[in-house]
Write an enzyme that holds these catalytic residues in place. Structure first.
Site, mmCIF file in Angstrom:
data_model
loop_
_atom_site.group_PDB
_atom_site.id
_atom_site.type_symbol
_atom_site.label_atom_id
_atom_site.label_comp_id
_atom_site.label_asym_id
_atom_site.label_seq_id
_atom_site.Cartn_x
_atom_site.Cartn_y
_atom_site.Cartn_z
ATOM 1 N N HIS A 77 -3.463 0.926 -38.508
ATOM 2 C CA HIS A 77 -3.434 1.137 -37.060
ATOM 3 C C HIS A 77 -2.755 -0.122 -36.416
ATOM 4 C CE1 HIS A 77 -5.041 3.618 -33.484
ATOM 5 N NE2 HIS A 77 -3.717 2.964 -33.192
ATOM 6 N N GLU A 90 -11.325 5.934 -38.324
ATOM 7 C CA GLU A 90 -10.780 4.632 -38.853
ATOM 8 C C GLU A 90 -12.022 3.489 -38.612
ATOM 9 O OE1 GLU A 90 -7.608 3.993 -35.939
ATOM 10 O OE2 GLU A 90 -6.530 5.262 -37.011
ATOM 11 N N ARG A 141 -1.870 9.960 -33.636
ATOM 12 C CA ARG A 141 -3.136 9.871 -34.129
ATOM 13 C C ARG A 141 -3.739 10.588 -35.414
ATOM 14 N NH1 ARG A 141 -3.377 6.155 -31.579
ATOM 15 N NH2 ARG A 141 -4.649 5.574 -29.809
HETATM 16 N N1 LIG Z 1 -0.284 3.581 -33.690
HETATM 17 C C1 LIG Z 1 -0.137 2.686 -32.679
HETATM 18 O O1 LIG Z 1 -0.885 1.777 -32.635
HETATM 19 C C2 LIG Z 1 0.168 3.707 -31.428
HETATM 20 C C3 LIG Z 1 -0.201 4.905 -31.185
HETATM 21 N N2 LIG Z 1 0.565 5.609 -30.094
HETATM 22 C C4 LIG Z 1 0.007 7.053 -29.975
HETATM 23 O O2 LIG Z 1 1.302 7.506 -29.955
HETATM 24 C C5 LIG Z 1 1.408 8.905 -29.010
HETATM 25 C C6 LIG Z 1 2.399 8.562 -28.116
HETATM 26 O O3 LIG Z 1 2.390 7.792 -27.365
HETATM 27 P P1 LIG Z 1 3.451 7.703 -26.019
HETATM 28 O O4 LIG Z 1 4.783 8.125 -26.558
HETATM 29 O O5 LIG Z 1 3.307 6.465 -25.256
HETATM 30 O O6 LIG Z 1 2.977 8.680 -24.812
HETATM 31 P P2 LIG Z 1 3.740 9.774 -24.130
HETATM 32 O O7 LIG Z 1 2.726 10.359 -23.193
HETATM 33 O O8 LIG Z 1 4.681 8.871 -23.476
HETATM 34 O O9 LIG Z 1 4.070 10.949 -25.049
HETATM 35 C C7 LIG Z 1 3.561 11.920 -25.690
HETATM 36 C C8 LIG Z 1 4.122 13.212 -25.720
HETATM 37 O O10 LIG Z 1 3.676 14.073 -26.563
HETATM 38 C C9 LIG Z 1 4.237 15.431 -25.709
HETATM 39 N N3 LIG Z 1 3.139 16.304 -26.253
HETATM 40 C C10 LIG Z 1 1.936 16.705 -25.575
HETATM 41 N N4 LIG Z 1 1.432 17.951 -26.381
HETATM 42 C C11 LIG Z 1 2.308 18.078 -27.360
HETATM 43 C C12 LIG Z 1 2.263 19.233 -28.422
HETATM 44 N N5 LIG Z 1 1.449 20.064 -28.626
HETATM 45 N N6 LIG Z 1 3.553 19.138 -29.194
HETATM 46 C C13 LIG Z 1 4.449 18.187 -28.867
HETATM 47 N N7 LIG Z 1 4.424 17.538 -28.226
HETATM 48 C C14 LIG Z 1 3.651 17.119 -27.331
HETATM 49 C C15 LIG Z 1 3.862 15.024 -24.227
HETATM 50 O O11 LIG Z 1 4.612 16.046 -23.774
HETATM 51 C C16 LIG Z 1 4.757 13.829 -24.319
HETATM 52 O O12 LIG Z 1 6.093 13.861 -23.888
HETATM 53 C C17 LIG Z 1 -0.010 8.850 -28.509
HETATM 54 O O13 LIG Z 1 -0.705 9.408 -29.179
HETATM 55 C C18 LIG Z 1 -0.464 7.409 -28.571
HETATM 56 O O14 LIG Z 1 -1.793 7.142 -28.781
HETATM 57 C C19 LIG Z 1 1.068 4.874 -29.033
HETATM 58 C C20 LIG Z 1 1.112 3.496 -29.198
HETATM 59 C C21 LIG Z 1 0.456 2.749 -30.347
HETATM 60 O O1 LIG Z 2 -1.772 2.463 -27.539
HETATM 61 C C1 LIG Z 2 -2.313 3.242 -28.406
HETATM 62 O O2 LIG Z 2 -2.459 4.483 -28.421
HETATM 63 C C2 LIG Z 2 -2.666 2.531 -29.998
HETATM 64 O O3 LIG Z 2 -3.155 3.339 -30.920
HETATM 65 C C3 LIG Z 2 -2.959 1.174 -29.949
HETATM 66 O O4 LIG Z 2 -3.785 1.152 -30.429
HETATM 67 P P1 LIG Z 2 -4.700 -0.384 -30.482
HETATM 68 O O5 LIG Z 2 -4.625 -0.841 -29.259
HETATM 69 O O6 LIG Z 2 -3.911 -1.078 -31.412
HETATM 70 O O7 LIG Z 2 -6.043 -0.389 -30.955
#
Ligand SMILES: NC(=O)C1=CN([C@@H]2O[C@H](COP(=O)(O)OP(=O)(O)OC[C@H]3O[C@@H](n4cnc5c(N)ncnc54)[C@H](O)[C@@H]3O)[C@@H](O)[C@H]2O)C=CC1
Ligand SMILES: O=C(O)C(=O)COP(=O)(O)O
Length: 623
Positions: free
Chosen positions: A359, A340, A311
């Site tokens: 994104h 965004e 993010r």
């Molecule tokens: N760019 C995109 O389109 C996408 C972005 N994301 C983002 O990626 C991130 C991770 O997603 P997931 O791995 O599915 O979530 P997840 O919940 O599996 O992993 C997040 C991890 O961050 C850790 N965490 C929490 N606070 C923390 C801190 N202060 N320092 C270090 N680690 C910390 C948690 O313990 C957890 O293990 C989310 O912010 C999600 O929104 C996810 C999918 C697509």
């Molecule tokens: O799953 C997430 O956290 C994402 O950031 C993906 O975002 P989107 O659904 O592609 O707008």
């Protein structure tokens, strides 16, 4: 019961008025958590991947409870189809599933005002990261919105506190885009290291700049994965395949999981000060907001490279521009931004050492189809009243636990209803103690559902608030109600989760003095007998009445003929008595008579009961 006067029962009435929202509502006599529509819903079949209650098990629950279909009937079903607003592009497979269940309105690019205008006619809202679901949206929903589905992982665009206050469930799709996001992280890492985007733009501008775009190698370099969750660990796995050394920082990640991938978990400072590449994978929370700032950039190895597919808000973007200008950060590859889309003249986006994508982390065909199905199933499940496996603001209860607890859920709510009606108005309920006696190890009993239903039973008869699993704890807190729970192991059959549930309310006066225990608490106890909830104790009096319909509790001098006298007064008023039970402490002294009636007796009959010489006090209760 009038809500205004009854609200005085609570010492604090700070609660906002939470409008009706029938998610998980449990009516007086039904236990199905609004599961009934599932019984009719032949077109929707959930996948085994999700934690749905299979239709057969719902039927079994109903049969086991011996509930009558009239108890469960939803008079509005099947004529009323849910309306589902899909506010951002969703995969076709998910839309198909949603259409088989309800009326789907796909309205993309709504302004905040348009969203607010539409939302009051919607039961569910599905969004991605591009829609802000704030308090105004929940207010504008006027209680109709039951579920917000976030078709993706990050729920930082949904005001969870407001959703909870309004009793609206929030579900997400946490697994289907993991690989897509990890792959995009690796794509940005490699593209950045070899200047792919810059070289591409240069060639398209007619240039051939081989010396300008000399890159850096990845093999042997250290990558710090910040946030070792689903995406972070997949990035780590792939980076190891590229020959990188991978370390990770995540305060909550299990060491074993990291070790299994060959990753060392280190402190935040250690991670950022030793890494050549730093890849961000933590959620945006108040703790992680701008966690990468001037101070933390100063700790980085000079020339570090940063990748962000998490993010934008976890980085102080102005500080990153400064770090890029000074060369502390050599390059950054960013998929996400604090705002965004970012402003067109954003210094960060325009920076020559920055590679950007709009994104796109979750944007693969495969991920979008998967996310669409995952969220559609979660939303349909929630509209069916099922407890969701991907609930973000409510406890997740496994179907088998739910099925086992079903009759106790009814008992819990009815005891709550009964207990609050025994309290004299104006006393100010502050503290409620619930004691669960169980033949199992107390740790083996999940009481969240029972506590929610006790809260519902206590609050609903005396307020306008509709209570469900989402807002029960919140509403209790707002009302200044402290509910403490004790689990006591007793010698009872362990095949039943609960033997008895006792509710004790302290520091209150009672309308019915006999309901006050020696400790000065209004105390009632019940148990499930043959699947039916029973009241088994009122303070120190044993009784045995099934908790159905309406109830008269009557304390009397224990003498013959009482049942007949009270029974005939009710009979004269055409009030049908469906059961009577007498519980006494000592023979020929005092007894409590519990009389179950089908109709509410008129005032005259109640007065006549009160005038029977042996009757010392009585109270009429709606169950
Ligand atoms: N760019 C995109 O389109 C996408 C972005 N994301 C983002 O990626 C991130 C991770 O997603 P997931 O791995 O599915 O979530 P997840 O919940 O599996 O992993 C997040 C991890 O961050 C850790 N965490 C929490 N606070 C923390 C801190 N202060 N320092 C270090 N680690 C910390 C948690 O313990 C957890 O293990 C989310 O912010 C999600 O929104 C996810 C999918 C697509
Ligand atoms: O799953 C997430 O956290 C994402 O950031 C993906 O975002 P989107 O659904 O592609 O707008």
């Amino acid at each position: 019961m009038a809500s205004s006067s009854a609200n005085a029962l609570f010492s604090s009435s700070l609660a906002p008025s939470i409008p009706e929202s029938p998610l998980f509502s449990i009516s007086n006599s039904s236990v199905s958590l609004n599961l009934l529509p599932t019984l009719h819903s032949s077109s929707f079949i959930s996948s085994s991947r999700c934690n749905f209650i299979p239709i057969r098990s719902v039927l079994k629950t109903v049969e086991t409870l011996e509930l009558h279909t009239s108890d469960l009937a939803d008079p509005t079903f099947p004529n009323t189809r849910s309306t589902i607003l899909v506010a951002e592009k969703l995969g076709e497979a998910g839309l198909k599933l949603l259409r088989s269940f309800g009326d789907v309105d796909c309205a993309y690019d709504l302004s905040p005002e348009q969203l607010c205008a539409k939302i009051s006619s919607c039961d569910a809202l599905i969004v991605r990261s591009g829609t802000t679901v704030n308090r105004q949206v929940f207010e504008a929903a006027k209680g109709r919105l039951k579920v917000v589905g976030r078709a993706g992982v990050g729920i930082d665009n949904v005001d969870l506190q407001a959703a909870t206050e309004f009793g609206c469930l929030v579900v997400n799709a946490p697994t289907a885009n993991t690989i897509a996001a990890a792959e995009h992280g690796i794509a940005l890492l490699t593209a950045m290291a070899r200047n792919v985007a810059q070289a591409d733009a240069s060639m398209k501008a007619g240039k051939w700049e081989r010396n300008k775009y000399v890159g850096v190698s990845l093999v042997g370099k250290t990558l710090a994965v910040m946030g070792f969750g689903k995406v972070g660990s997949e990035v780590a796995r792939r980076a190891k395949g590229l020959g990188m050394q991978v370390i990770a920082h995540d305060p909550y990640a299990p060491v074993d999981r990291a070790r299994a991938i060959g990753v060392e978990l280190v402190s935040f400072n250690q991670a950022i000060s030793t890494a050549d590449f730093i890849s961000l994978h933590m959620p945006l929370t108040p703790t992680t907001s701008k966690i990468f700032n001037d101070d933390t950039f100063a700790l980085m190895k000079k020339g570090a490279r940063l990748i962000n597919v998490a993010r934008g808000g976890v980085i102080d973007e102005d500080a990153l521009v400064r770090a890029l200008d000074s060369g502390v950060v050599a390059q950054a590859a960013l998929d996400v931004f604090a705002e965004e889309p970012p402003p067109k003249d954003s210094k960060l986006v325009q920076h020559k050492n920055v590679t950007v994508t709009p994104h796109l982390g979750a944007s693969t065909k495969e991920a979008q189809e998967g996310v669409a199905i995952e969220i559609a199933e979660a939303v349909v499940g929630a509209l069916n009243g099922e407890l969701s496996a991907t609930a973000v603001n409510a406890p997740m209860v496994a179907p088998e636990v739910l099925s086992e607890l079903a009759p106790y859920v009814v008992l819990a709510e009815k005891l709550g209803r009964l207990a609050v009606q025994l309290v004299a108005g104006g006393s100010g309920i502050k503290s409620i103690r619930v004691v669960y006696r169980t033949g199992r190890t107390p740790d083996d009993l999940d009481t969240r559902l029972l506590r929610a239903m006790i809260t519902k039973g206590i609050i609903e008869p005396i307020s306008d608030n509709h209570i469900n699993l989402v807002n029960a704890d919140f509403t209790a807190k707002q009302k200044g109600l402290r509910i403490s729970e004790e689990r006591v192991e007793v010698n009872a059959p362990p095949e039943f989760p609960v033997d008895t549930i006792q509710i004790l309310i302290s520091n209150v006066e009672s309308k019915f003095a006999s309901a006050v225990s020696e400790n000065g608490e209004v105390a009632i106890e019940g148990k499930v007998k043959y699947g039916v909830p029973h009241l088994t104790r009122v303070a120190s009096f044993n009784v045995d009445v099934s908790l159905e319909g309406k109830l008269i509790l009557c304390r009397q001098v224990d003498q013959p003929g009482m049942i007949g006298r009270v029974g005939s007064i009710l009979g004269e008023n055409n009030v049908n008595v469906n059961f009577m039970s007498v519980g006494r402490m000592t023979r020929k002294k005092r007894a409590i008579m519990a009389i179950g009636v089908d109709e509410e007796p008129n005032k005259e009959s109640l007065r006549k009961i009160g005038e029977v010489p042996a009757v010392e006090e009585f109270v009429f209760l709606n169950l």
